[in-house]
Design a protein around this motif. Structure first.
Motif, mmCIF file in Angstrom:
data_model
loop_
_atom_site.group_PDB
_atom_site.id
_atom_site.type_symbol
_atom_site.label_atom_id
_atom_site.label_comp_id
_atom_site.label_asym_id
_atom_site.label_seq_id
_atom_site.Cartn_x
_atom_site.Cartn_y
_atom_site.Cartn_z
ATOM 1 N N GLY A 179 0.965 -1.238 -0.031
ATOM 2 C CA GLY A 179 0.054 -0.050 -0.130
ATOM 3 C C GLY A 179 0.953 1.266 -0.028
ATOM 4 O O GLY A 179 0.584 2.270 -0.493
ATOM 5 N N GLN A 233 -3.275 12.421 -13.553
ATOM 6 C CA GLN A 233 -3.327 13.092 -12.357
ATOM 7 C C GLN A 233 -4.443 12.446 -11.525
ATOM 8 O O GLN A 233 -4.351 11.997 -10.363
ATOM 9 C CB GLN A 233 -3.128 14.508 -12.112
ATOM 10 N N GLY A 258 -3.799 2.911 -1.849
ATOM 11 C CA GLY A 258 -2.722 2.834 -1.173
ATOM 12 C C GLY A 258 -3.045 3.126 0.361
ATOM 13 O O GLY A 258 -2.804 2.416 1.295
ATOM 14 N N ALA A 259 -3.439 4.327 0.558
ATOM 15 C CA ALA A 259 -3.611 5.164 2.001
ATOM 16 C C ALA A 259 -4.770 4.293 2.447
ATOM 17 O O ALA A 259 -4.660 4.046 3.651
ATOM 18 C CB ALA A 259 -3.786 6.202 1.852
ATOM 19 N N LEU A 309 -4.743 6.123 -7.130
ATOM 20 C CA LEU A 309 -3.958 4.836 -6.466
ATOM 21 C C LEU A 309 -3.396 5.248 -5.293
ATOM 22 O O LEU A 309 -3.288 4.578 -4.458
ATOM 23 C CB LEU A 309 -2.864 4.717 -7.733
ATOM 24 N N ILE A 310 -3.097 6.643 -4.898
ATOM 25 C CA ILE A 310 -2.937 7.225 -3.551
ATOM 26 C C ILE A 310 -3.684 6.793 -2.901
ATOM 27 O O ILE A 310 -3.682 6.119 -1.613
ATOM 28 C CB ILE A 310 -2.505 8.499 -3.516
ATOM 29 N N ILE A 315 -2.543 -2.034 -10.404
ATOM 30 C CA ILE A 315 -3.786 -1.653 -9.893
ATOM 31 C C ILE A 315 -4.931 -2.623 -9.316
ATOM 32 O O ILE A 315 -5.669 -2.794 -8.650
ATOM 33 C CB ILE A 315 -4.224 -0.344 -10.574
ATOM 34 N N ALA A 332 -3.943 -4.296 -6.538
ATOM 35 C CA ALA A 332 -4.032 -3.563 -5.437
ATOM 36 C C ALA A 332 -5.599 -3.610 -4.916
ATOM 37 O O ALA A 332 -5.982 -3.590 -3.800
ATOM 38 C CB ALA A 332 -3.702 -2.046 -5.345
ATOM 39 N N ASN A 382 2.712 7.047 -6.484
ATOM 40 C CA ASN A 382 1.856 7.968 -7.143
ATOM 41 C C ASN A 382 1.979 9.547 -6.618
ATOM 42 O O ASN A 382 1.510 10.291 -7.408
ATOM 43 C CB ASN A 382 0.375 7.494 -7.170
ATOM 44 N N ALA A 395 -3.601 9.253 -10.751
ATOM 45 C CA ALA A 395 -2.354 8.990 -9.743
ATOM 46 C C ALA A 395 -3.311 9.016 -8.170
ATOM 47 O O ALA A 395 -3.228 8.410 -7.076
ATOM 48 C CB ALA A 395 -1.592 10.047 -9.741
ATOM 49 N N ILE A 396 -4.066 9.980 -8.213
ATOM 50 C CA ILE A 396 -4.729 10.139 -6.751
ATOM 51 C C ILE A 396 -5.544 9.029 -6.621
ATOM 52 O O ILE A 396 -5.639 8.598 -5.470
ATOM 53 C CB ILE A 396 -5.837 11.346 -7.015
#
Lengths: 286, 334
Positions: A98, B264, B274-275, B270-271, B216, B219, A105, B267-268
């Motif tokens: 994670g 972008q 992850g978070a 995927l952030i 992804i 994930a 990113n 990207a957001i």
């Protein structure tokens, strides 16, 4: 052939640094850190931003990255790994995956998908005894060897290194002897951060910097650590050199794009034949 | 809008299948698979190559399922005697190898250009107009079947043995369970489901290329399994749906903040994944719906998360022992 071995040794030296970082965190924290690739990418972008956006000379930018990036690994530890400390290796490793998405990113969000290069002049390769040697390769080899010696001195010749080895060997016994494992874990992340930062600059000098770059190194890095025996920093160095040389020599027979495939084969073979790596110790699972 | 929804729902069902596979491997048996996207890609390419040869849908899907199951067994075989950390590394490597093969073996896989024109099942019979709806119904039926099979497996002795291996493989093996075989079977079962998911992915757009099978996908499956509660198939569907809709919602961020471009937004997203993964692991490791247990705890909370329950009963007994009346009553042991 000699040229390939030379290239392989240099690649191996660059990979050795994150492989040691991987081995150290595995030895102390008992989980494989899958964020190592993204950490490499993140550090490379820090150095790149300092170098090209802020206009700092590369040497100074690299030095600053060495100071700044350990702060990032410490933040990662307190934000992600510390709250999960006692949850077992599987939870930690999923969390590290994670974390790897977040780090990679953030780079993509801020800097975009384009490949970037450090602001360094192109130089003509030196020729010596029929070998082509790039200026970058000399720098990379020098820096990597210096870093390896430093790590060796820290691990084997300093009180901190002794404490780290004690915690790696037996955390309970180390705690009973009054070793503060919180401090040791912090030191491990700082050392890992420095190693990752150093190799990120070297990788960035060698190739372009893009958000994917960590993925190109993560398998090779794990291969080095597994071949050397997870948790053994010295083994990681030998594993990295071996993987570097095998990776280059393999280009004689397979397409160069399959470097990660060769690394995967090495992992598979070592795990099948000698599961604890060439230098690892057999551990008894509780 | 209806077209958009049917596509999203079909994608959710593919994602739910991948999450099911991970749930069998990781949720039930404790084996992390970071190469899920590689397995799905394998399934998709096998399906595509066989249907493009003119074979029917059923042999193609069967081949994909078998290929992925066998590959799952082989991959788990490499490290099955070692701790789970090594398996995770091996699966990551496997996923990368599949990605490299799909990218570089252009003669077989079309390389980065991918494979177009995969014939969709029964398209001649149904016709183009109603096909998306039919396909969605088909996807949901497949998910329902897999769900039913997994629910039965979970409650069967096999499922219990898997969880025993996950929780403590030494205890399981000393009780006479063959840990090695159980792990391989679980990984192969998971692999078979990814094969199915891959086949559905191939038919979804009737076109596949390596860029569809990115980390992804992996994930997302982890996110769904953690959110839904590891080991719980029911929770997993809930997790898969809610996360897909949350992520799809980020598509509309672009309308609100027009400074961001597509890369972008991706990207957001995927952030966030992850978070979210980390936050769930820290704050709600048991997920939305806890897994099935042989004896569900009775009481008003019925099926609440195990950890606080355990703590509470611990506190209760502590209180009770100090209670004067309690000391008078003989304990059942005596």
């Amino acid at each position: 052939m000699a040229q390939l071995i030379l290239n392989g040794v240099v690649t191996g030296l660059i990979v050795a640094l994150p492989a040691i970082a991987l081995s150290l965190t595995f030895a102390i924290l008992k989980f494989p850190n899958f964020a190592i690739g993204a950490m490499l990418t993140f550090a490379a972008y820090i150095a790149w931003a300092l170098n090209t956006l802020a206009g700092v000379p590369l040497v100074a930018a690299a030095a600053l990255t060495l100071v700044l990036f350990p702060a990032v690994t410490l933040i990662c530890d307190s934000g992600v790994f510390r709250p999960l400390r006692n949850r077992g290796p599987i939870t930690l490793m999923v969390a590290s995956m994670g974390l790897s998405f977040v780090l990679e990113n953030v780079c993509r969000l801020v800097f975009g998908n384009d490949a970037r290069n450090f602001d360094i002049p192109l130089s003509r390769p030196l020729r010596y005894a029929g070998l082509r040697i790039n200026y970058e390769q000399i720098v990379a080899a020098g820096v990597a060897v210096a870093a390896l010696i430093l790590v060796y001195l820290i691990l084997l010749r300093s009180p901190l290194g002794r404490a780290m080895r004690a915690v790696a060997d037996n955390p309970d016994l180390a705690a009973a002897r009054g070793i503060d494992d919180g401090r040791v874990i912090k030191a491990t992340w700082i050392l890992a951060g420095v190693l990752i930062a150093a190799s990120s600059v070297l990788v960035g000098m060698d190739r372009a910097i893009d958000p994917q770059m960590g993925w190109n190194y993560i398998i090779v890095c794990f291969a080095a650590a597994v071949v050397g025996g997870m948790g053994s920093p010295a083994g990681a160095v030998v594993g990295a050199l071996g993987m570097g040389i095998i990776g280059e020599l393999a280009t004689l027979v397979v397409d160069p794009n399959y470097r990660a495939g060769v690394a995967f084969l090495a992992i598979a073979l070592v795990l099948l034949i000698r599961p604890h790596g060439l230098f690892g110790r057999r551990e008894i699972k509780k | 809008m209806i077209g958009y929804l049917t596509t999203i729902l079909a994608l959710v069902s593919i994602a739910a299948l991948i999450a099911f596979a991970l749930n069998v491997q990781w949720g039930m048996c404790g084996m992390v698979n970071f190469g899920l996207a590689g397995f799905v890609a394998l399934g998709a390419y096998v399906t595509a190559l066989i249907t493009l040869q003119g074979w029917g849908t059923i042999p193609a899907v069967a081949a994909a399922v078998v290929a992925c199951a066998v590959m799952g067994a082989l991959v788990s075989l490499i490290s099955v005697r070692l701790s789970e950390d090594y398996l995770a590394i091996v699966t990551l490597g496997f996923g990368e190898v599949i990605r490299l093969v799909t990218l570089n073996e252009a003669w077989l896989t079309g390389g980065a250009m991918g494979l177009p024109g995969i014939p969709r099942p029964l398209i001649d019979v149904i016709g183009d107009d109603q096909y998306e709806t039919f396909y969605l119904v088909g996807c949901i039926a497949v998910v329902a079947c897999v769900f039913a099979v997994l629910e039965i497996t979970t409650r069967a002795p096999f499922g219990r043995a898997l969880r025993a291996v996950r929780d403590d493989d030494l205890v399981a093996s000393s009780l006479g369970k063959d840990v090695l075989i159980l792990r391989i079977k679980a990984f192969a079962l998971g692999g078979a489901i990814t094969g199915l998911a891959g086949a559905m992915q191939a038919f979804q757009f009737s076109y596949i290329d390596p860029s569809q099978f990115t980390p992804i996908m992996t994930a997302y499956a982890f996110m769904a399994v953690i959110a839904g509660g590891r080991g719980s198939h029911r929770g997993l569907i809930l997790g898969a749906c809610s996360i897909m809709f949350l992520l799809e919602a980020t598509r509309f961020l672009k309308d609100v903040i027009d400074v961001l471009d597509n890369a972008q937004i991706a990207a957001i997203r995927l952030i966030l994944i992850g978070a979210g993964l980390i936050a769930l692991l820290i704050y709600r490791p048991q997920g939305l719906i806890p897994e099935y247990r042989m004896r569900a705890p009775a009481g008003p909370r019925g099926g609440g998360d195990p950890a606080p329950d355990a703590r509470r009963t611990g506190a209760d007994t502590a209180k009770e022992t100090t209670h004067p009346d309690y000391q008078m009553t003989p304990s059942p042991k005596e």
